[in-house]
Write a protein that holds these residues in place. Structure first.
Motif, PDB file in Angstrom:
ATOM      1  N   CYS A  95      46.448  53.570  19.296  1.00  0.00           N
ATOM      2  CA  CYS A  95      47.768  54.324  19.155  1.00  0.00           C
ATOM      3  C   CYS A  95      47.471  55.533  18.207  1.00  0.00           C
ATOM      4  O   CYS A  95      46.854  55.604  17.488  1.00  0.00           O
ATOM      5  CB  CYS A  95      49.013  53.378  19.026  1.00  0.00           C
ATOM      6  SG  CYS A  95      49.080  53.024  17.471  1.00  0.00           S
ATOM      7  N   ILE A  96      48.761  56.416  18.469  1.00  0.00           N
ATOM      8  CA  ILE A  96      48.735  57.634  17.821  1.00  0.00           C
ATOM      9  C   ILE A  96      48.678  57.442  16.273  1.00  0.00           C
ATOM     10  O   ILE A  96      47.966  58.033  15.472  1.00  0.00           O
ATOM     11  CB  ILE A  96      49.931  58.438  18.135  1.00  0.00           C
ATOM     12  CG1 ILE A  96      49.676  58.882  19.537  1.00  0.00           C
ATOM     13  CG2 ILE A  96      49.902  59.768  17.331  1.00  0.00           C
ATOM     14  CD1 ILE A  96      51.005  59.524  20.287  1.00  0.00           C
ATOM     15  N   GLY A 152      38.120  59.117   8.048  1.00  0.00           N
ATOM     16  CA  GLY A 152      36.858  59.904   8.577  1.00  0.00           C
ATOM     17  C   GLY A 152      36.573  59.752   9.891  1.00  0.00           C
ATOM     18  O   GLY A 152      35.322  60.104  10.255  1.00  0.00           O
ATOM     19  N   SER A 153      37.235  59.091  10.896  1.00  0.00           N
ATOM     20  CA  SER A 153      36.965  58.873  12.274  1.00  0.00           C
ATOM     21  C   SER A 153      36.397  60.322  13.021  1.00  0.00           C
ATOM     22  O   SER A 153      37.284  61.101  12.996  1.00  0.00           O
ATOM     23  CB  SER A 153      37.967  58.227  12.820  1.00  0.00           C
ATOM     24  OG  SER A 153      37.515  58.070  14.263  1.00  0.00           O
ATOM     25  N   ALA A 154      35.461  60.080  13.450  1.00  0.00           N
ATOM     26  CA  ALA A 154      35.095  61.245  14.450  1.00  0.00           C
ATOM     27  C   ALA A 154      35.832  61.357  15.760  1.00  0.00           C
ATOM     28  O   ALA A 154      35.741  62.367  16.366  1.00  0.00           O
ATOM     29  CB  ALA A 154      33.451  61.245  14.609  1.00  0.00           C
ATOM     30  N   VAL A 155      36.411  60.243  16.098  1.00  0.00           N
ATOM     31  CA  VAL A 155      37.178  60.238  17.331  1.00  0.00           C
ATOM     32  C   VAL A 155      38.571  60.572  17.264  1.00  0.00           C
ATOM     33  O   VAL A 155      39.277  61.014  17.957  1.00  0.00           O
ATOM     34  CB  VAL A 155      37.135  58.666  18.029  1.00  0.00           C
ATOM     35  CG1 VAL A 155      37.847  58.828  19.046  1.00  0.00           C
ATOM     36  CG2 VAL A 155      35.663  58.395  18.291  1.00  0.00           C
ATOM     37  N   ALA A 156      39.100  60.223  15.862  1.00  0.00           N
ATOM     38  CA  ALA A 156      40.626  60.654  15.773  1.00  0.00           C
ATOM     39  C   ALA A 156      40.906  62.179  15.848  1.00  0.00           C
ATOM     40  O   ALA A 156      41.927  62.320  16.644  1.00  0.00           O
ATOM     41  CB  ALA A 156      40.974  60.139  14.205  1.00  0.00           C
ATOM     42  N   PRO A 157      40.514  63.251  15.447  1.00  0.00           N
ATOM     43  CA  PRO A 157      40.739  64.422  15.745  1.00  0.00           C
ATOM     44  C   PRO A 157      40.674  64.828  17.320  1.00  0.00           C
ATOM     45  O   PRO A 157      41.812  65.611  17.955  1.00  0.00           O
ATOM     46  CB  PRO A 157      39.670  65.525  15.138  1.00  0.00           C
ATOM     47  CG  PRO A 157      38.935  64.499  14.066  1.00  0.00           C
ATOM     48  CD  PRO A 157      38.906  63.049  14.656  1.00  0.00           C
ATOM     49  N   PHE A 158      39.920  64.390  17.983  1.00  0.00           N
ATOM     50  CA  PHE A 158      39.836  64.740  19.466  1.00  0.00           C
ATOM     51  C   PHE A 158      41.456  63.706  20.078  1.00  0.00           C
ATOM     52  O   PHE A 158      41.831  64.269  21.151  1.00  0.00           O
ATOM     53  CB  PHE A 158      38.831  64.376  19.993  1.00  0.00           C
ATOM     54  CG  PHE A 158      37.698  65.006  19.554  1.00  0.00           C
ATOM     55  CD1 PHE A 158      37.277  66.283  20.066  1.00  0.00           C
ATOM     56  CD2 PHE A 158      36.638  64.587  18.667  1.00  0.00           C
ATOM     57  CE1 PHE A 158      36.321  67.257  19.497  1.00  0.00           C
ATOM     58  CE2 PHE A 158      35.398  65.340  18.428  1.00  0.00           C
ATOM     59  CZ  PHE A 158      35.543  66.795  18.585  1.00  0.00           C
ATOM     60  N   ALA A 159      41.227  62.585  19.674  1.00  0.00           N
ATOM     61  CA  ALA A 159      42.478  61.822  20.213  1.00  0.00           C
ATOM     62  C   ALA A 159      43.859  62.507  20.012  1.00  0.00           C
ATOM     63  O   ALA A 159      44.839  62.646  20.657  1.00  0.00           O
ATOM     64  CB  ALA A 159      42.410  60.567  19.651  1.00  0.00           C
ATOM     65  N   LEU A 160      43.911  62.907  18.617  1.00  0.00           N
ATOM     66  CA  LEU A 160      45.202  63.546  18.063  1.00  0.00           C
ATOM     67  C   LEU A 160      45.580  64.952  18.855  1.00  0.00           C
ATOM     68  O   LEU A 160      46.438  65.441  19.258  1.00  0.00           O
ATOM     69  CB  LEU A 160      45.071  63.883  16.796  1.00  0.00           C
ATOM     70  CG  LEU A 160      45.363  62.622  15.742  1.00  0.00           C
ATOM     71  CD1 LEU A 160      44.972  62.749  14.489  1.00  0.00           C
ATOM     72  CD2 LEU A 160      46.614  61.807  16.189  1.00  0.00           C
ATOM     73  N   LEU A 161      44.234  65.842  19.071  1.00  0.00           N
ATOM     74  CA  LEU A 161      44.306  66.826  19.948  1.00  0.00           C
ATOM     75  C   LEU A 161      44.665  66.609  21.138  1.00  0.00           C
ATOM     76  O   LEU A 161      45.656  67.563  21.882  1.00  0.00           O
ATOM     77  CB  LEU A 161      42.928  67.586  19.995  1.00  0.00           C
ATOM     78  CG  LEU A 161      42.805  69.151  20.692  1.00  0.00           C
ATOM     79  CD1 LEU A 161      43.828  70.134  20.033  1.00  0.00           C
ATOM     80  CD2 LEU A 161      41.432  69.463  20.613  1.00  0.00           C
ATOM     81  N   GLY A 162      44.444  65.618  21.901  1.00  0.00           N
ATOM     82  CA  GLY A 162      44.801  65.146  23.359  1.00  0.00           C
ATOM     83  C   GLY A 162      46.254  64.808  23.291  1.00  0.00           C
ATOM     84  O   GLY A 162      46.901  65.191  24.323  1.00  0.00           O
ATOM     85  N   THR A 163      46.683  64.116  22.110  1.00  0.00           N
ATOM     86  CA  THR A 163      48.124  63.836  22.107  1.00  0.00           C
ATOM     87  C   THR A 163      49.071  65.043  21.976  1.00  0.00           C
ATOM     88  O   THR A 163      49.971  65.119  22.710  1.00  0.00           O
ATOM     89  CB  THR A 163      48.174  63.001  21.066  1.00  0.00           C
ATOM     90  OG1 THR A 163      47.562  61.573  21.113  1.00  0.00           O
ATOM     91  CG2 THR A 163      49.745  62.555  20.764  1.00  0.00           C
ATOM     92  N   ALA A 164      48.454  65.927  21.240  1.00  0.00           N
ATOM     93  CA  ALA A 164      49.428  67.280  20.874  1.00  0.00           C
ATOM     94  C   ALA A 164      49.397  68.105  22.516  1.00  0.00           C
ATOM     95  O   ALA A 164      50.426  68.461  22.848  1.00  0.00           O
ATOM     96  CB  ALA A 164      48.772  68.068  20.065  1.00  0.00           C
ATOM     97  N   LEU A 165      48.324  68.064  23.168  1.00  0.00           N
ATOM     98  CA  LEU A 165      48.269  68.690  24.475  1.00  0.00           C
ATOM     99  C   LEU A 165      49.115  67.891  25.295  1.00  0.00           C
ATOM    100  O   LEU A 165      49.917  68.689  26.283  1.00  0.00           O
ATOM    101  CB  LEU A 165      47.037  68.947  24.798  1.00  0.00           C
ATOM    102  CG  LEU A 165      45.956  69.635  24.204  1.00  0.00           C
ATOM    103  CD1 LEU A 165      44.571  69.767  24.808  1.00  0.00           C
ATOM    104  CD2 LEU A 165      46.493  71.165  24.184  1.00  0.00           C
ATOM    105  N   GLY A 171      54.042  67.734  28.388  1.00  0.00           N
ATOM    106  CA  GLY A 171      55.429  66.968  28.574  1.00  0.00           C
ATOM    107  C   GLY A 171      56.751  67.995  28.433  1.00  0.00           C
ATOM    108  O   GLY A 171      57.606  68.179  29.262  1.00  0.00           O
ATOM    109  N   PHE A 172      56.604  68.600  27.213  1.00  0.00           N
ATOM    110  CA  PHE A 172      57.699  69.586  27.195  1.00  0.00           C
ATOM    111  C   PHE A 172      57.963  70.637  27.967  1.00  0.00           C
ATOM    112  O   PHE A 172      58.866  71.048  28.327  1.00  0.00           O
ATOM    113  CB  PHE A 172      57.406  70.337  25.545  1.00  0.00           C
ATOM    114  CG  PHE A 172      57.636  69.412  24.489  1.00  0.00           C
ATOM    115  CD1 PHE A 172      58.884  68.233  24.705  1.00  0.00           C
ATOM    116  CD2 PHE A 172      57.016  69.347  23.393  1.00  0.00           C
ATOM    117  CE1 PHE A 172      58.925  67.187  23.673  1.00  0.00           C
ATOM    118  CE2 PHE A 172      57.105  68.260  22.413  1.00  0.00           C
ATOM    119  CZ  PHE A 172      58.091  67.351  22.393  1.00  0.00           C
TER     120      PHE A 172
END
Length: 140
Positions: free
Chosen positions: A61-62, A72-85, A90-91
């Protein structure tokens, strides 16, 4: 997953007790005060599938990605970027989706159609069926 289904079943029973104290006799067109019962449309199904797919693809989850980012997760920045997009998308599409798909969709409140006992029985049957399928998968 079985524990989550059990929690949903217990929550359904508690919600039925609380709603029963707000609206003694549910009837079509009569919704409990201050309840946010949303319309059911294809947008709801699409949103649920997109949310679930995002959780499976990203692996969490987010909120978990935020603390994984600090780890230091290498996946988290991409997941958070995808969430922001996803939020931005949605907006940008909300007004159009609302006016074309959601605004006129029916508001379905199960107790108004099945009574409190029937609605609870349906919810428990669906949760029990899901638990039985999971249990069968574990037994193999």
């Amino acid at each position: 997953l079985l524990a989550i289904l059990l929690a949903l079943a217990v929550g359904s029973m508690g919600t039925t007790v609380v709603l029963g104290s707000w609206v003694a006799a549910p009837a079509p067109g009569l919704l409990p005060p201050d309840m946010h019962i949303g319309p059911v449309s294809v947008a709801l199904v699409a949103a649920g599938l997109a949310f679930g797919t995002g959780m499976v693809v990203s692996g969490s989850c987010i909120s978990a990605h935020w603390y994984r980012l600090a780890e230091g997760s290498a996946v988290a920045p991409f997941a958070l970027l995808g969430t922001a997009l996803g939020f931005l998308l949605g907006f940008r599409t909300w007004n159009t989706l609302y006016s074309q798909v959601i605004a006129e969709a029916p508001v379905v409140w199960l107790p108004a159609h099945l009574g409190y006992g029937g609605a609870l029985a349906l919810q428990l049957a669906v949760l029990g069926g899901a638990a039985a399928l999971l249990w069968r998968g574990y037994a193999r």
